[in-house]
Design an enzyme around this catalytic site. Sequence first.
Site, short mmCIF file in Angstrom:
data_model
loop_
_atom_site.label_atom_id
_atom_site.label_comp_id
_atom_site.label_asym_id
_atom_site.label_seq_id
_atom_site.Cartn_x
_atom_site.Cartn_y
_atom_site.Cartn_z
N HIS A 1 0.84 -1.21 0.00
CA HIS A 1 0.00 0.00 0.00
C HIS A 1 0.87 1.26 0.00
O HIS A 1 0.60 2.21 -0.72
CB HIS A 1 -0.89 0.06 1.25
CG HIS A 1 -1.95 -1.00 1.34
ND1 HIS A 1 -2.10 -1.81 2.45
CD2 HIS A 1 -2.94 -1.36 0.49
CE1 HIS A 1 -3.13 -2.62 2.27
NE2 HIS A 1 -3.65 -2.37 1.09
N LYS B 1 -17.84 -6.53 7.71
CA LYS B 1 -16.53 -7.15 7.92
C LYS B 1 -16.12 -6.98 9.37
O LYS B 1 -16.46 -5.99 10.00
CB LYS B 1 -15.48 -6.46 7.04
CG LYS B 1 -15.34 -7.06 5.67
CD LYS B 1 -14.04 -6.57 5.03
CE LYS B 1 -13.90 -7.02 3.60
NZ LYS B 1 -12.73 -6.38 2.95
N ARG C 1 -2.26 -6.12 -8.07
CA ARG C 1 -1.21 -7.13 -7.85
C ARG C 1 -1.38 -8.24 -8.87
O ARG C 1 -1.57 -8.00 -10.04
CB ARG C 1 -1.30 -7.69 -6.42
CG ARG C 1 -0.84 -6.75 -5.35
CD ARG C 1 -1.32 -7.23 -4.02
NE ARG C 1 -2.75 -7.46 -4.11
CZ ARG C 1 -3.54 -7.80 -3.13
NH1 ARG C 1 -3.03 -7.99 -1.94
NH2 ARG C 1 -4.81 -7.97 -3.29
N SER D 1 -2.89 -7.87 2.98
CA SER D 1 -3.12 -7.73 4.43
C SER D 1 -3.56 -9.07 5.01
O SER D 1 -3.16 -9.45 6.12
CB SER D 1 -4.20 -6.68 4.68
OG SER D 1 -3.81 -5.44 4.20
O1 PNS Z 1 -8.97 -2.96 0.46
P1 PNS Z 1 -10.22 -3.49 -0.18
O2 PNS Z 1 -11.03 -4.26 0.85
O3 PNS Z 1 -9.93 -4.27 -1.42
O4 PNS Z 1 -11.10 -2.19 -0.62
C1 PNS Z 1 -12.37 -2.34 -1.23
C2 PNS Z 1 -13.09 -0.97 -1.40
C3 PNS Z 1 -13.12 -0.22 -0.09
C4 PNS Z 1 -12.32 -0.14 -2.42
C5 PNS Z 1 -14.52 -1.26 -1.93
O5 PNS Z 1 -15.12 -2.23 -1.11
C6 PNS Z 1 -15.42 -0.04 -1.96
O6 PNS Z 1 -15.17 0.90 -2.67
N1 PNS Z 1 -16.51 -0.04 -1.16
C7 PNS Z 1 -17.43 1.07 -1.08
C8 PNS Z 1 -18.84 0.68 -1.49
C9 PNS Z 1 -19.14 1.00 -2.96
O7 PNS Z 1 -18.95 2.10 -3.42
N2 PNS Z 1 -19.62 -0.03 -3.69
C10 PNS Z 1 -20.02 0.10 -5.08
C11 PNS Z 1 -18.91 0.03 -6.09
S1 PNS Z 1 -17.95 -1.43 -6.03
#
Ligand code: PNS
Length: 166
Positions: free
Chosen positions: A19, A43, A93, A131
């Site tokens: 990150h 979560k 990745r 992570s």
């Molecule tokens: O680190 P991660 O868990 O891969 O991050 C995921 C994240 C936070 C980028 C994703 O879950 C997110 O954007 N959630 C917000 C909800 C949202 O906007 N959902 C609709 C589009 S996918």
Amino acid sequence: MNGRLAIYPGSFDPITNGHLSIVRRGLKIFDKLVVAILINPQKRPLFTLGERICMIKEALSREGDHVEVDSFDGLLVDYAVRKGSNVILRGLRALSDFENEFQMALMNRKLNRNVQSIFLMTEYKWFYTSSTIIKEAASLGGDVSSLVPSVVNHKLKEKFRQIKNT
Ligand code: PNS
């Protein structure tokens, strides 16, 4: 700070060297990044929101006001608009990330055509780390010190010591 602003969203449970590399490389393109931690009631993170914010702030202290650490719930595109940004930055990745990221980027685009998703390939050193796998190794006593900032290495040890003693 005026200038180009991007949102770097994620769970950051906890932040890793992968990150950090994306943030530092992102700052070669953008003037400022908001590291935005998703508050996701579905979560169960290992670290509290407060712990994650502290670790990110400490790990990125050298970047000064080029980095803001924040949290959000609801739609990411709405959050980006609230912050005055139209760019979402994500790291990519291994190939396995691609499908999920592609799906999220298309959904975000559907939700708001003005918000652009851009991706930086991770450095090869961090290709296979996440992570999740770092937490698993650390929970079993593995040495993850080369994969995370020192504050996170310290906090992982502390957290698993606490869990073991409860
Ligand atoms: O680190 P991660 O868990 O891969 O991050 C995921 C994240 C936070 C980028 C994703 O879950 C997110 O954007 N959630 C917000 C909800 C949202 O906007 N959902 C609709 C589009 S996918």
